[in-house]
Enzyme design. Structure first.
Site, PDB file in Angstrom:
ATOM      1  N   GLU A 282       0.830  -1.208   0.000  1.00 35.97           N
ATOM      2  CA  GLU A 282       0.000   0.000   0.000  1.00 35.97           C
ATOM      3  C   GLU A 282       0.862   1.255   0.000  1.00 35.97           C
ATOM      4  O   GLU A 282       0.528   2.261  -0.633  1.00 35.97           O
ATOM      5  CB  GLU A 282      -0.937  -0.003   1.210  1.00 35.97           C
ATOM      6  CG  GLU A 282      -2.021  -1.075   1.159  1.00 35.97           C
ATOM      7  CD  GLU A 282      -2.939  -0.892  -0.032  1.00 35.97           C
ATOM      8  OE1 GLU A 282      -3.455   0.219  -0.246  1.00 35.97           O
ATOM      9  OE2 GLU A 282      -3.124  -1.876  -0.776  1.00 35.97           O
ATOM     10  N   TRP A 285       2.012   1.829  -3.461  1.00 34.75           N
ATOM     11  CA  TRP A 285       0.980   2.467  -4.282  1.00 34.75           C
ATOM     12  C   TRP A 285       1.133   3.991  -4.254  1.00 34.75           C
ATOM     13  O   TRP A 285       0.917   4.668  -5.267  1.00 34.75           O
ATOM     14  CB  TRP A 285      -0.417   2.093  -3.780  1.00 34.75           C
ATOM     15  CG  TRP A 285      -1.036   0.877  -4.407  1.00 34.75           C
ATOM     16  CD1 TRP A 285      -1.224  -0.341  -3.834  1.00 34.75           C
ATOM     17  CD2 TRP A 285      -1.580   0.762  -5.731  1.00 34.75           C
ATOM     18  NE1 TRP A 285      -1.848  -1.202  -4.707  1.00 34.75           N
ATOM     19  CE2 TRP A 285      -2.079  -0.562  -5.882  1.00 34.75           C
ATOM     20  CE3 TRP A 285      -1.701   1.647  -6.810  1.00 34.75           C
ATOM     21  CZ2 TRP A 285      -2.682  -1.008  -7.056  1.00 34.75           C
ATOM     22  CZ3 TRP A 285      -2.301   1.199  -7.985  1.00 34.75           C
ATOM     23  CH2 TRP A 285      -2.780  -0.104  -8.094  1.00 34.75           C
ATOM     24  N   TRP A 313     -21.316  11.407 -19.807  1.00 35.28           N
ATOM     25  CA  TRP A 313     -21.837  11.237 -18.457  1.00 35.28           C
ATOM     26  C   TRP A 313     -23.213  11.884 -18.325  1.00 35.28           C
ATOM     27  O   TRP A 313     -23.576  12.762 -19.118  1.00 35.28           O
ATOM     28  CB  TRP A 313     -20.877  11.851 -17.439  1.00 35.28           C
ATOM     29  CG  TRP A 313     -19.492  11.285 -17.521  1.00 35.28           C
ATOM     30  CD1 TRP A 313     -18.381  11.878 -18.049  1.00 35.28           C
ATOM     31  CD2 TRP A 313     -19.071   9.984 -17.063  1.00 35.28           C
ATOM     32  NE1 TRP A 313     -17.296  11.029 -17.951  1.00 35.28           N
ATOM     33  CE2 TRP A 313     -17.684   9.873 -17.357  1.00 35.28           C
ATOM     34  CE3 TRP A 313     -19.718   8.923 -16.445  1.00 35.28           C
ATOM     35  CZ2 TRP A 313     -16.946   8.733 -17.041  1.00 35.28           C
ATOM     36  CZ3 TRP A 313     -18.993   7.782 -16.131  1.00 35.28           C
ATOM     37  CH2 TRP A 313     -17.624   7.696 -16.433  1.00 35.28           C
ATOM     38  N   ASN A 351     -10.760   2.547   3.041  1.00 32.59           N
ATOM     39  CA  ASN A 351     -10.337   2.375   1.653  1.00 32.59           C
ATOM     40  C   ASN A 351     -11.298   1.507   0.848  1.00 32.59           C
ATOM     41  O   ASN A 351     -11.603   1.806  -0.305  1.00 32.59           O
ATOM     42  CB  ASN A 351      -8.931   1.778   1.593  1.00 32.59           C
ATOM     43  CG  ASN A 351      -8.377   1.774   0.181  1.00 32.59           C
ATOM     44  OD1 ASN A 351      -8.259   2.826  -0.443  1.00 32.59           O
ATOM     45  ND2 ASN A 351      -8.055   0.604  -0.338  1.00 32.59           N
ATOM     46  N   TRP A 369     -16.642  10.904 -13.015  1.00 31.22           N
ATOM     47  CA  TRP A 369     -15.768  10.621 -11.876  1.00 31.22           C
ATOM     48  C   TRP A 369     -15.105  11.867 -11.324  1.00 31.22           C
ATOM     49  O   TRP A 369     -14.773  11.932 -10.130  1.00 31.22           O
ATOM     50  CB  TRP A 369     -14.703   9.598 -12.275  1.00 31.22           C
ATOM     51  CG  TRP A 369     -13.795  10.018 -13.402  1.00 31.22           C
ATOM     52  CD1 TRP A 369     -13.980   9.792 -14.736  1.00 31.22           C
ATOM     53  CD2 TRP A 369     -12.557  10.730 -13.296  1.00 31.22           C
ATOM     54  NE1 TRP A 369     -12.941  10.323 -15.471  1.00 31.22           N
ATOM     55  CE2 TRP A 369     -12.056  10.893 -14.615  1.00 31.22           C
ATOM     56  CE3 TRP A 369     -11.824  11.245 -12.224  1.00 31.22           C
ATOM     57  CZ2 TRP A 369     -10.855  11.558 -14.887  1.00 31.22           C
ATOM     58  CZ3 TRP A 369     -10.634  11.904 -12.488  1.00 31.22           C
ATOM     59  CH2 TRP A 369     -10.153  12.063 -13.805  1.00 31.22           C
ATOM     60  N   TRP A 392      -9.768   7.399  -8.089  1.00 28.27           N
ATOM     61  CA  TRP A 392     -10.980   7.659  -8.864  1.00 28.27           C
ATOM     62  C   TRP A 392     -10.845   7.158 -10.292  1.00 28.27           C
ATOM     63  O   TRP A 392     -11.806   6.641 -10.866  1.00 28.27           O
ATOM     64  CB  TRP A 392     -11.321   9.151  -8.825  1.00 28.27           C
ATOM     65  CG  TRP A 392     -12.109   9.482  -7.597  1.00 28.27           C
ATOM     66  CD1 TRP A 392     -11.635   9.920  -6.397  1.00 28.27           C
ATOM     67  CD2 TRP A 392     -13.521   9.331  -7.436  1.00 28.27           C
ATOM     68  NE1 TRP A 392     -12.656  10.051  -5.500  1.00 28.27           N
ATOM     69  CE2 TRP A 392     -13.828   9.710  -6.106  1.00 28.27           C
ATOM     70  CE3 TRP A 392     -14.545   8.925  -8.275  1.00 28.27           C
ATOM     71  CZ2 TRP A 392     -15.129   9.683  -5.603  1.00 28.27           C
ATOM     72  CZ3 TRP A 392     -15.847   8.898  -7.792  1.00 28.27           C
ATOM     73  CH2 TRP A 392     -16.132   9.282  -6.465  1.00 28.27           C
TER      74      TRP A 392
END
Length: 487
Positions: A282, A285, A313, A351, A369, A392
């Site tokens: 993590e 990341w 959208w 998360n 988004w 996202w």
């Protein structure tokens, strides 16, 4: 090179230990002044009650205290940083300004402005890697290109970390603290209050969120005995699974090098169970997303995969109403609504729930988004542009190494799997606490008579679902069909 007077500019690195810029300044300078700027260009965009400002305010106070104990001081300004830093350097007759790298596009532009102004004044600018282990182009593919897929990046990152153990070495401060310059007036100037900065106290203290270097240390000491189960516990929002250090990583009240060094040492000694390598992954990341933002600045505002910008959208009054319902936790899907309540009340979101809520907004409601990304940016205590954007874009399938567009979380099955007993839901949606463990995940499927017995009326006590998931899923697959055509 020996510098007579230097200035260290603290930004998202609010600690007085293992600090790259401060370490280098102290080693190369005869006198080192320290400054933190409450940047008006950033603060102007924030609400008057902002937990992050509250957190920074407390953390800056602790940093100032620590620097004074070391024999120095912290100058605290409330100004436009791009103008204030060159001006302060001139007032101090500083030969150089030291800072740590910031990888966000606006920060890069700001630092370029500062560096140019210092150069015009014949002063030096030095910037160092500090908030990541590997940055920019330090981890590349065999063809010398940036990675766009996480797993091979992680493997290369781990290999490089093992090959270059010095990357985790601390930047010591105390052995060189004699170079810290004392307060300019002999006594430290009082720090500005929240009110003087134009802000009000938030509910940070009520939430018992630990601040500053001491708060980070407290949280990490609490997490270490739990890290072995992190791989399992991290997915269940009702459990105490995470480290809760994300806010501290965001503002640098903890050293990433120290965290990685500690976990790697634990693993090398045979400890940490299955959880330690998952938690390390993590942290990797964070480096990955910081690299992606640096290498691809267009992701700030656009899809990493350019074809996804062609998606149409939902817009108009109905979409705006649906977006408002999502923001306010009124979608009719309990896990989504409980997660949004957690965010709105505390500034924190688990998360797993970040993925669930993001997927629901994008693929159940069909909303861009970027609207969700902006809402999280405004409300998350640990908001970090690179990680928020990466998350996202992962959910929207438009990012690097993102979930496939046809992978659409079912909010009910996610609820049944990760909050089976409804413990998390009941905490944030007390109006549903009378429902049974199996009923609470989808109240609209509960017989109306049973709901009435529990004094729950849908539409009064809790909303009907905004959309039917199965129907929304079909619409999403149609919406994303344009991507297949353009590929």
């Amino acid at each position: 090179m020996t510098i007579k007077t230097s200035l260290v500019w603290f930004r998202r690195d609010l600690r007085a230990f293992d600090h790259a810029a401060l370490h280098h300044a102290l080693r190369q300078s005869q006198a080192v002044h320290c400054v933190f700027v409450y940047d008006t260009t950033i603060l102007a965009t924030l609400p008057r009650r902002d937990r992050r400002v509250d957190f920074i305010h407390a953390s800056v106070a602790e940093l100032a205290s620590e620097l004074r104990q070391l024999g120095g001081d912290l100058i605290v300004l409330h100004a436009d940083a791009a103008e204030a830093i060159p001006r302060l350097a001139a007032e101090l007759n500083a030969d150089a300004v030291f800072a740590n790298h910031d990888y966000e596009p606006q920060a890069i532009a700001r630092d370029a402005t500062v560096a140019a102004a210092l150069t015009r004044d014949a002063r030096l600018w030095f910037s160092f890697k500090d908030q990541v282990i590997f940055e920019k182009d330090e981890v590349l593919t065999l063809s010398a290109k940036p990675y766009t897929v996480y797993t091979p990046y992680k493997n290369a990152w781990l290999k490089k970390m093992r090959a270059e153990p010095g990357c985790l070495a601390p930047f010591d401060i105390e052995p060189h603290a004699a170079s810290l310059a004392p307060p300019r007036t002999g006594t430290p100037a009082p720090l500005p209050t929240l009110g003087e900065l134009g802000f009000e106290a938030s509910n940070l203290a009520e939430l018992a969120i630990p601040t500053g270097m001491s708060g980070a240390s407290q949280l990490f000491e609490d997490f270490l005995p739990r890290v072995a189960r992190y791989d399992v516990a991290r997915d269940f929002p009702a459990l105490k699974g995470p480290s809760y250090l994300s806010m501290h990583l965001r503002f640098g009240t903890v050293s990433l090098r120290y965290l990685v060094r500690t976990i790697v040492d634990l693993m090398d000694r045979g400890g940490g169970g299955d959880g330690a390598p998952v938690w390390l992954a993590e942290l990797i990341w964070r480096d990955f997303y910081a690299m992606i933002l640096y290498q691809n600045p267009h992701v700030e505002g656009g899809a990493f995969k350019l074809a996804y910008d062609a998606i149409a959208w939902e817009t108009g009054p109905e979409a705006d109403a649906a977006f408002a319902a999502w923001c306010e936790g009124r979608t009719g899907y309990p896990l989504v609504d409980a997660a949004m309540a957690q965010l709105n009340q505390t500034g924190y979101m688990h998360n797993r729930l970040r993925m669930v809520t993001a997927c629901f907004l994008i693929k159940d409601l069909g909303i861009d988004w970027r609207r969700g990304e902006a809402y999280f940016a405004l409300h998350l205590n640990d908001f970090d542009l690179a990680s928020n954007n990466g998350g996202w874009q992962w959910a929207s399938s438009s990012g690097c190494d993102a979930q496939p567009y046809f992978r659409i979380f079912n909010p009910v099955t996610q609820s049944e799997k990760f909050d089976a007993s409804g413990r998390f839901i009941r905490r944030y949606l007390p109006q549903l606490k009378a429902l049974g463990d199996k009923e609470i995940h989808a109240p609209w499927l509960v017989p109306r008579m049973l709901l009435e017995q529990k004094n729950i009326v849908l539409g009064r006590d809790y909303p009907e679902p905004l959309v039917q998931h199965d129907e929304a899923r079909k619409e999403t697959l149609e919406r994303y069909a344009v991507v297949k055509v353009l590929k």
